[in-house]
Design a protein around this motif. Structure first.
Motif, mmCIF file in Angstrom:
data_model
loop_
_atom_site.group_PDB
_atom_site.id
_atom_site.type_symbol
_atom_site.label_atom_id
_atom_site.label_comp_id
_atom_site.label_asym_id
_atom_site.label_seq_id
_atom_site.Cartn_x
_atom_site.Cartn_y
_atom_site.Cartn_z
ATOM 1 N N ILE A 1 0.835 -1.205 0.000
ATOM 2 C CA ILE A 1 0.000 0.000 0.000
ATOM 3 C C ILE A 1 0.868 1.252 0.000
ATOM 4 O O ILE A 1 0.589 2.229 -0.694
ATOM 5 C CB ILE A 1 -0.946 -0.009 1.221
ATOM 6 N N LEU A 2 1.952 1.203 0.781
ATOM 7 C CA LEU A 2 2.852 2.361 0.866
ATOM 8 C C LEU A 2 3.455 2.704 -0.488
ATOM 9 O O LEU A 2 3.534 3.880 -0.864
ATOM 10 C CB LEU A 2 3.971 2.072 1.875
ATOM 11 N N PHE B 1 -1.457 14.254 3.204
ATOM 12 C CA PHE B 1 -1.090 15.112 2.073
ATOM 13 C C PHE B 1 0.153 14.572 1.369
ATOM 14 O O PHE B 1 0.222 14.563 0.132
ATOM 15 C CB PHE B 1 -0.842 16.532 2.570
ATOM 16 N N ALA B 2 1.118 14.111 2.150
ATOM 17 C CA ALA B 2 2.341 13.562 1.563
ATOM 18 C C ALA B 2 2.046 12.304 0.755
ATOM 19 O O ALA B 2 2.590 12.116 -0.343
ATOM 20 C CB ALA B 2 3.361 13.256 2.661
ATOM 21 N N ASP C 1 12.640 4.619 3.282
ATOM 22 C CA ASP C 1 13.263 5.777 3.930
ATOM 23 C C ASP C 1 12.770 7.082 3.302
ATOM 24 O O ASP C 1 12.504 8.066 4.016
ATOM 25 C CB ASP C 1 14.785 5.694 3.827
ATOM 26 N N PHE C 2 12.654 7.109 1.995
ATOM 27 C CA PHE C 2 12.175 8.307 1.315
ATOM 28 C C PHE C 2 10.746 8.629 1.732
ATOM 29 O O PHE C 2 10.420 9.775 2.064
ATOM 30 C CB PHE C 2 12.244 8.109 -0.203
ATOM 31 N N CYS C 3 9.873 7.612 1.748
ATOM 32 C CA CYS C 3 8.472 7.829 2.113
ATOM 33 C C CYS C 3 8.349 8.299 3.564
ATOM 34 O O CYS C 3 7.598 9.241 3.853
ATOM 35 C CB CYS C 3 7.672 6.537 1.911
ATOM 36 N N LEU C 4 9.099 7.667 4.468
ATOM 37 C CA LEU C 4 9.015 8.056 5.872
ATOM 38 C C LEU C 4 9.541 9.466 6.091
ATOM 39 O O LEU C 4 8.981 10.236 6.887
ATOM 40 C CB LEU C 4 9.790 7.062 6.747
#
Length: 241
Positions: free
Chosen positions: A44-45, A124-125, A156-159
């Protein structure tokens, strides 16, 4: 320190320990429940990216333990994020007895708005920023280049984006607190708009990937939220006067 002074201190430390243990227990329960769906959560992420990679490349795992460790890291962060309202509830229960009545009047709305704004920043992100960013990055490369991002780097980028936007959306609360505590005034903040606008881009440069697109998409909402905080502070100050 007298014995009478030691007793309240010890009781406060015991209460703090008990509340921390409750928070750890809630996070652990959430982690166990989420870990059963860890792989689904990761899919999902990365959905905004995987949809773009169907014709451009695929995701890979360069580390031997990455397929196991990445879902654990994601599940841990998700457990903490979901437990945030309970964590703030425990924090409020610990500090509220020491607050004055007029301080309590603002504390609860600020705590609630902080949680809502943080979740709004993360949403939003995920729904706005990541699809645009991934689309930009996958199309910016030369023709014929296969894109194979590592699953650890993607996480790491998503977090980083989630926390950057989550904390950026707290700007209205921070602005209001600065005015409420007397550290600054609405007029002083309004006079420094140009510096704050520039500062938003500096922060965007420091906390996002090194490209103008990511910096801008964080800096502009930050400045808009600052203006929202100034408006809210002016309205509440006017009502108090």
């Amino acid at each position: 320190m007298t014995q009478d002074q030691e007793q309240p201190l010890i009781s406060h430390l015991i209460e703090l320990r008990n509340r921390l243990l409750k928070v750890v227990l809630v996070v652990a329960v959430l982690f166990i429940g989420l870990f059963l769906f860890a792989n689904d959560l990761y899919l999902i992420l990365v959905k905004p990216l995987s949809a773009l990679l169907e014709n451009h490349g695929q995701m890979i795992a360069t580390g031997v333990a990455s397929p196991f460790l990445v879902p654990i890291k994601l599940t841990s962060v998700m457990a903490v994020l979901l437990a945030m309202p309970y964590m703030l509830h425990q924090a409020w229960g610990f500090i509220s007895p020491g607050l004055y009545q007029n301080e309590k009047k603002f504390a609860v709305p600020l705590l609630v708005s902080s949680v809502v704004l943080f979740y709004a920043g993360v949403s939003f992100a995920y729904f706005v920023v990541l699809p645009i960013a991934f689309g930009f990055f996958t199309l910016a490369g030369p023709q014929g280049i296969s894109i194979m991002p590592d699953i650890t780097n993607i996480l790491d980028f998503c977090l980083n984006m989630f926390f950057a936007f989550g904390f950026a959306f707290e700007i209205p609360v921070a602005t209001f607190l600065l005015v409420l505590t007397g550290i600054t005034s609405v007029e002083a903040l309004a006079e420094k708009r140009s510096y704050i606008f520039l500062g938003c881009f500096v922060v965007g440069m420091l906390v996002t990937p090194p490209d103008v697109f990511s910096q801008t998409i964080l800096a502009l909402p930050m400045y808009a939220l600052f203006e929202l905080g100034v408006i809210a502070s002016r309205v509440i100050k006017t009502e108090e006067d």
